[in-house]
Design a protein around this motif. Structure first.
Motif, PDB file in Angstrom:
ATOM      1  N   LEU A  28       0.826  -1.205   0.000  1.00  0.00           N
ATOM      2  CA  LEU A  28       0.000   0.000   0.000  1.00  0.00           C
ATOM      3  C   LEU A  28       0.864   1.262   0.000  1.00  0.00           C
ATOM      4  O   LEU A  28       0.511   2.261  -0.616  1.00  0.00           O
ATOM      5  CB  LEU A  28      -0.955  -0.001   1.207  1.00  0.00           C
ATOM      6  CG  LEU A  28      -2.073  -1.034   1.155  1.00  0.00           C
ATOM      7  CD1 LEU A  28      -2.849  -1.053   2.474  1.00  0.00           C
ATOM      8  CD2 LEU A  28      -3.015  -0.769  -0.014  1.00  0.00           C
ATOM      9  N   ARG A  29       2.008   1.192   0.654  1.00  0.00           N
ATOM     10  CA  ARG A  29       2.913   2.346   0.663  1.00  0.00           C
ATOM     11  C   ARG A  29       3.602   2.539  -0.690  1.00  0.00           C
ATOM     12  O   ARG A  29       3.761   3.650  -1.153  1.00  0.00           O
ATOM     13  CB  ARG A  29       3.958   2.184   1.761  1.00  0.00           C
ATOM     14  CG  ARG A  29       3.395   2.412   3.140  1.00  0.00           C
ATOM     15  CD  ARG A  29       4.402   2.151   4.236  1.00  0.00           C
ATOM     16  NE  ARG A  29       3.851   2.533   5.536  1.00  0.00           N
ATOM     17  CZ  ARG A  29       4.393   2.191   6.683  1.00  0.00           C
ATOM     18  NH1 ARG A  29       5.497   1.468   6.726  1.00  0.00           N
ATOM     19  NH2 ARG A  29       3.835   2.573   7.823  1.00  0.00           N
ATOM     20  N   SER A  30       4.017   1.452  -1.298  1.00  0.00           N
ATOM     21  CA  SER A  30       4.786   1.583  -2.546  1.00  0.00           C
ATOM     22  C   SER A  30       3.913   1.682  -3.786  1.00  0.00           C
ATOM     23  O   SER A  30       4.221   2.431  -4.712  1.00  0.00           O
ATOM     24  CB  SER A  30       5.760   0.412  -2.698  1.00  0.00           C
ATOM     25  OG  SER A  30       5.063  -0.816  -2.810  1.00  0.00           O
ATOM     26  N   ASP A  31       2.810   0.931  -3.830  1.00  0.00           N
ATOM     27  CA  ASP A  31       1.989   0.858  -5.043  1.00  0.00           C
ATOM     28  C   ASP A  31       0.716   1.682  -4.971  1.00  0.00           C
ATOM     29  O   ASP A  31       0.017   1.817  -5.960  1.00  0.00           O
ATOM     30  CB  ASP A  31       1.622  -0.598  -5.348  1.00  0.00           C
ATOM     31  CG  ASP A  31       2.843  -1.453  -5.628  1.00  0.00           C
ATOM     32  OD1 ASP A  31       3.966  -0.901  -5.724  1.00  0.00           O
ATOM     33  OD2 ASP A  31       2.684  -2.679  -5.748  1.00  0.00           O
ATOM     34  N   GLY A  32       0.378   2.183  -3.787  1.00  0.00           N
ATOM     35  CA  GLY A  32      -0.826   2.998  -3.650  1.00  0.00           C
ATOM     36  C   GLY A  32      -2.037   2.188  -3.249  1.00  0.00           C
ATOM     37  O   GLY A  32      -1.955   0.984  -2.984  1.00  0.00           O
ATOM     38  N   PRO A  33      -3.201   2.847  -3.185  1.00  0.00           N
ATOM     39  CA  PRO A  33      -4.429   2.211  -2.697  1.00  0.00           C
ATOM     40  C   PRO A  33      -4.798   0.943  -3.471  1.00  0.00           C
ATOM     41  O   PRO A  33      -4.534   0.842  -4.672  1.00  0.00           O
ATOM     42  CB  PRO A  33      -5.490   3.296  -2.893  1.00  0.00           C
ATOM     43  CG  PRO A  33      -4.726   4.578  -2.862  1.00  0.00           C
ATOM     44  CD  PRO A  33      -3.413   4.259  -3.517  1.00  0.00           C
ATOM     45  N   ASP A  66      -9.753   4.566   1.516  1.00  0.00           N
ATOM     46  CA  ASP A  66      -9.418   5.630   0.584  1.00  0.00           C
ATOM     47  C   ASP A  66     -10.709   6.314   0.146  1.00  0.00           C
ATOM     48  O   ASP A  66     -11.463   5.754  -0.645  1.00  0.00           O
ATOM     49  CB  ASP A  66      -8.672   5.048  -0.621  1.00  0.00           C
ATOM     50  CG  ASP A  66      -8.216   6.117  -1.589  1.00  0.00           C
ATOM     51  OD1 ASP A  66      -8.456   7.313  -1.325  1.00  0.00           O
ATOM     52  OD2 ASP A  66      -7.620   5.763  -2.620  1.00  0.00           O
ATOM     53  N   ARG A  69     -11.126   7.076  -3.881  1.00  0.00           N
ATOM     54  CA  ARG A  69     -11.265   6.027  -4.898  1.00  0.00           C
ATOM     55  C   ARG A  69     -12.111   4.889  -4.347  1.00  0.00           C
ATOM     56  O   ARG A  69     -11.594   3.837  -4.029  1.00  0.00           O
ATOM     57  CB  ARG A  69      -9.879   5.533  -5.314  1.00  0.00           C
ATOM     58  CG  ARG A  69      -9.051   6.641  -5.930  1.00  0.00           C
ATOM     59  CD  ARG A  69      -7.652   6.201  -6.230  1.00  0.00           C
ATOM     60  NE  ARG A  69      -7.619   5.050  -7.119  1.00  0.00           N
ATOM     61  CZ  ARG A  69      -6.537   4.318  -7.325  1.00  0.00           C
ATOM     62  NH1 ARG A  69      -5.421   4.600  -6.716  1.00  0.00           N
ATOM     63  NH2 ARG A  69      -6.561   3.297  -8.147  1.00  0.00           N
ATOM     64  N   ARG A  78      -5.697   2.476   1.850  1.00  0.00           N
ATOM     65  CA  ARG A  78      -4.444   3.188   1.593  1.00  0.00           C
ATOM     66  C   ARG A  78      -3.655   3.300   2.892  1.00  0.00           C
ATOM     67  O   ARG A  78      -4.228   3.274   3.994  1.00  0.00           O
ATOM     68  CB  ARG A  78      -4.703   4.568   1.006  1.00  0.00           C
ATOM     69  CG  ARG A  78      -5.315   5.557   1.960  1.00  0.00           C
ATOM     70  CD  ARG A  78      -5.545   6.893   1.290  1.00  0.00           C
ATOM     71  NE  ARG A  78      -6.077   7.856   2.248  1.00  0.00           N
ATOM     72  CZ  ARG A  78      -6.527   9.046   1.914  1.00  0.00           C
ATOM     73  NH1 ARG A  78      -6.512   9.420   0.652  1.00  0.00           N
ATOM     74  NH2 ARG A  78      -6.982   9.869   2.831  1.00  0.00           N
ATOM     75  N   ARG A  82       4.096   7.147   5.573  1.00  0.00           N
ATOM     76  CA  ARG A  82       5.162   6.728   4.660  1.00  0.00           C
ATOM     77  C   ARG A  82       6.015   5.617   5.265  1.00  0.00           C
ATOM     78  O   ARG A  82       6.495   4.740   4.576  1.00  0.00           O
ATOM     79  CB  ARG A  82       6.054   7.936   4.326  1.00  0.00           C
ATOM     80  CG  ARG A  82       6.045   8.313   2.882  1.00  0.00           C
ATOM     81  CD  ARG A  82       6.903   9.496   2.525  1.00  0.00           C
ATOM     82  NE  ARG A  82       8.165   9.697   3.201  1.00  0.00           N
ATOM     83  CZ  ARG A  82       9.292   9.055   2.923  1.00  0.00           C
ATOM     84  NH1 ARG A  82       9.335   8.134   2.001  1.00  0.00           N
ATOM     85  NH2 ARG A  82      10.397   9.329   3.586  1.00  0.00           N
TER      86      ARG A  82
END
Length: 198
Positions: A28-33, A66, A69, A78, A82
């Motif tokens: 979730l941190r690297s690729d997003g929701p 999120d 979205r 999400r 960080r």
């Protein structure tokens, strides 16, 4: 997204130290929701399993729904922060805290091993192959010197990340730093009588 989630409760650190949860949070941190189903496909788990672990991460404040979205059928999650941080000295004051810190270190090593295993030089341009890799060294430092190294390395990393943010050639890069004092006393690695009898 907030910068960091500072943990002072060993129970909360243990929640995120679960192998699947730490992977889900990392994705979730690297690729997003993502939804539980999307994450399940990425990690090879059922959506029921990922859903359960996502709810645990939500319960302890690591992730949130999120609102931007929404998916009509499934929650989209999400990361809230960080990165996760903790104070080793503070948590190591109790046996439970020491165990949580040790488990989290092992999870970090497992991620490093997975990234190293999945990295294939044939898939990258020569400039990336030259720049990527691991190194190690043994130097003499005081505890203050090691702390200064960590602080200055993080400052340099933040500066470089800001400088190259938005550059079309920039890619996400996994970065690890670690430093542990080395016990130079001789060790007897021979098995104990109890271990030999097993």
């Amino acid at each position: 997204m907030e910068e960091q989630y500072r943990i002072s409760d060993p129970q909360v650190l243990k929640v995120v130290a679960h192998p699947l949860r730490v992977r889900l949070l990392g994705l979730l941190r690297s690729d997003g929701p993502a939804t539980a189903s999307e994450l399940g496909r990425k990690v090879g788990e059922s959506s029921g399993s990922t859903s359960y672990h996502l709810r645990e991460l939500f319960k302890y404040g690591f992730i949130e729904e999120d609102p931007d979205r929404r998916d009509g059928r499934e929650r989209r999650w999400r990361a809230r922060h960080r990165y996760t941080s903790w104070d080793n000295q503070e948590l190591s004051g109790t046996p439970e805290g020491r165990e949580a810190v040790r488990i989290m270190r092992m999870r970090q090593v497992e991620v490093l091993a997975r990234v190293n295993r999945d990295y294939d030089e044939r898939e990258w341009a020569p400039e990336w192959v030259r720049a990527a890799g691991l190194s190690d060294d043994i130097v003499e430092l005081t505890a203050a010197g090691l702390r200064e190294f960590n602080d200055r390395a993080m400052e340099l990393l933040r500066d470089l990340a800001a400088r190259y943010s938005g550059d079309p050639d920039a890619r996400q890069v996994n970065i690890w730093m670690g430093g542990f004092p080395r016990d130079d006393s001789p060790r007897d690695d021979s098995p104990s009588d109890e271990e030999q009898d097993r």
